[in-house]
Design a protein around this motif. Structure first.
Motif, short mmCIF file in Angstrom:
data_model
loop_
_atom_site.label_atom_id
_atom_site.label_comp_id
_atom_site.label_asym_id
_atom_site.label_seq_id
_atom_site.Cartn_x
_atom_site.Cartn_y
_atom_site.Cartn_z
N VAL A 148 0.86 -1.19 0.00
CA VAL A 148 0.00 0.00 0.00
C VAL A 148 0.89 1.23 0.00
CG1 VAL A 148 -1.70 1.34 1.29
CG2 VAL A 148 -1.91 -1.14 1.15
N SER A 149 0.67 2.15 -0.93
CA SER A 149 1.45 3.38 -1.03
C SER A 149 1.08 4.35 0.10
CB SER A 149 1.21 4.04 -2.38
OG SER A 149 1.59 3.19 -3.44
N ARG A 150 1.92 5.38 0.28
CA ARG A 150 1.71 6.33 1.38
C ARG A 150 0.33 6.98 1.30
NH1 ARG A 150 2.15 11.61 2.71
NH2 ARG A 150 2.62 12.24 0.57
N ARG A 151 -0.06 7.46 0.14
CA ARG A 151 -1.44 7.91 -0.10
C ARG A 151 -1.93 7.17 -1.32
NH1 ARG A 151 -3.47 13.92 1.45
NH2 ARG A 151 -3.15 13.71 3.68
N HIS A 152 -2.51 6.02 -1.08
CA HIS A 152 -2.81 5.04 -2.12
C HIS A 152 -4.04 5.44 -2.95
CE1 HIS A 152 -2.05 0.78 -3.39
NE2 HIS A 152 -3.25 0.95 -3.90
N GLY A 153 -5.10 5.82 -2.27
CA GLY A 153 -6.35 6.16 -2.96
C GLY A 153 -7.11 7.22 -2.21
N LYS A 154 -8.19 7.70 -2.82
CA LYS A 154 -8.98 8.76 -2.18
C LYS A 154 -10.46 8.56 -2.46
CE LYS A 154 -9.31 12.88 -4.05
NZ LYS A 154 -9.03 14.27 -4.52
N PHE A 155 -11.26 8.62 -1.38
CA PHE A 155 -12.72 8.66 -1.50
C PHE A 155 -13.16 10.13 -1.47
CE2 PHE A 155 -12.05 4.45 0.36
CZ PHE A 155 -12.93 3.67 -0.36
N LEU B 161 -17.22 8.67 -4.56
CA LEU B 161 -16.30 8.32 -5.64
C LEU B 161 -14.99 7.81 -5.06
CD1 LEU B 161 -16.74 11.45 -7.99
CD2 LEU B 161 -17.88 9.23 -8.19
N LEU B 162 -14.36 6.87 -5.76
CA LEU B 162 -13.06 6.35 -5.36
C LEU B 162 -12.10 6.52 -6.53
CD1 LEU B 162 -11.08 4.74 -3.55
CD2 LEU B 162 -12.09 2.65 -4.48
N VAL C 128 -11.76 -2.45 -7.95
CA VAL C 128 -13.16 -2.49 -7.50
C VAL C 128 -13.83 -3.68 -8.17
CG1 VAL C 128 -15.36 -1.27 -7.41
CG2 VAL C 128 -13.22 0.01 -7.20
N ASN C 129 -14.30 -4.62 -7.35
CA ASN C 129 -14.93 -5.85 -7.86
C ASN C 129 -14.04 -6.55 -8.89
OD1 ASN C 129 -17.24 -5.32 -6.27
ND2 ASN C 129 -18.09 -4.01 -7.86
N GLY C 130 -12.72 -6.58 -8.59
CA GLY C 130 -11.77 -7.31 -9.42
C GLY C 130 -11.23 -6.55 -10.61
N GLU C 131 -11.67 -5.30 -10.81
CA GLU C 131 -11.23 -4.51 -11.95
C GLU C 131 -10.43 -3.30 -11.48
OE1 GLU C 131 -13.16 -1.70 -15.50
OE2 GLU C 131 -14.44 -3.00 -14.27
N ILE D 181 -18.74 4.42 -6.10
CA ILE D 181 -18.76 3.23 -5.26
C ILE D 181 -20.17 3.00 -4.73
CG2 ILE D 181 -17.81 2.16 -3.17
CD1 ILE D 181 -15.86 2.41 -5.48
N GLN D 182 -20.59 1.74 -4.74
CA GLN D 182 -21.92 1.39 -4.27
C GLN D 182 -21.82 0.44 -3.09
OE1 GLN D 182 -24.06 -0.23 -7.60
NE2 GLN D 182 -24.28 1.75 -8.61
N HIS D 183 -22.89 0.39 -2.34
CA HIS D 183 -23.02 -0.54 -1.22
C HIS D 183 -22.74 -1.97 -1.70
CE1 HIS D 183 -24.63 -2.13 2.53
NE2 HIS D 183 -25.47 -2.90 1.85
N GLY D 184 -21.81 -2.66 -1.03
CA GLY D 184 -21.52 -4.05 -1.36
C GLY D 184 -20.35 -4.23 -2.31
#
Length: 260
Positions: free
Chosen positions: A83-90, A98-99, A110-113, A121-124
């Motif tokens: 995992v990078s220092r700031r890997h992703g953002k919501f 949004l992710l 997300v879901n393998g992609e 991003i959705q619930h689940g």
């Protein structure tokens, strides 16, 4: 959350006032709780850890920007490998989350992609940061129509001391805060040291207990000043609780979000 990742409760007043060192004064109220502090950082969802270093943890995604990474300046700090220092953002606003990949070395899936652009991003949805695997659980029941994969839920519930549900305060002195309900007995009231302490003038020392198991969530009121609403109607004999139930105590309204 797992033991080494727990943080103490910081009261709104202490957070605003701070201390001479520039850090907020820490006031431990609830056992193992780290509630969101105020409506400005209201929880919009949780990342449920499905394995590895964060198995069984629920990590809050809040309004505005929530950075995820291995750096201690991230909002969600991950100790899982790759995992990078700031890997992703919501980014959460207007009921939409949004992710995006923040230029990480190993990507965000997300879901393998693997995503190349910001993704709604959705619930689940199942999300991977490095080797860390998480399930996104939306806080707003009104937008959570997607059925969860039962296998994902089973994986999470097999983890040690997982969160079973959350109480989200929607009014009263605690508006904007949310509190975990863990497996077993959860005492709820104004008395310091309980599993869930709500500093609200409408609550008695121990106002109710909520017992959580894999099969059900059961409410035992200690005082008559408690109303259970389900789909807008009062339930005359409170007992087993369901997802999206509302507990009303005076001006205090608690929305129940269950992992099921």
């Amino acid at each position: 959350m797992g033991g080494q990742h727990q943080c103490p409760f910081v009261s709104r007043e202490a957070w605003k006032k701070g201390s001479g060192s520039g850090h907020p004064a820490v006031h431990v109220l609830s056992v193992g709780q780290n509630p969101s502090l105020c409506p400005s950082n209201q929880t919009t969802g949780w990342l449920l850890g499905l394995g590895g270093a964060h198995a069984g943890e629920d990590l809050r995604v809040t309004l505005g920007e929530t950075y995820v990474g291995s750096g201690w300046d991230s909002d969600i700090v991950l100790t899982t490998p790759e995992v990078s220092r700031r890997h992703g953002k919501f980014t959460s606003a207007g009921g939409v989350t949004l992710l995006e990949d923040n230029g990480s070395a190993t990507g965000v899936a997300v879901n393998g992609e693997f995503i190349r652009e910001p993704r709604m991003i959705q619930h689940g949805d199942r999300i991977k940061f490095g080797v860390g695997d998480f399930l996104f659980y939306a806080a707003d029941g009104a937008t959570s129509d997607k059925a969860l994969d039962d296998e994902n839920v089973k994986i999470f519930k097999k983890c040690a001391s997982p969160t079973m549900a959350w109480l989200i305060c929607r009014s009263g002195d605690c508006s904007g805060m949310d509190f975990r309900l863990l497996k077993g007995l959860n005492r709820v009231g104004a008395l310091p040291g309980l599993e869930i302490v709500l500093p609200d003038q409408n609550l008695n020392s121990i106002h109710m207990t909520i017992e959580c198991s894999d099969d059900r969530i059961y409410l035992r009121p200690e005082f008559a000043a408690l109303r259970l609403l389900r789909a807008g109607s009062i339930v005359e004999r409170p007992g087993s609780l369901r997802d999206k139930d509302v507990l009303r105590i005076g001006a205090l309204e608690l929305f129940l979000r269950c992992i099921h």
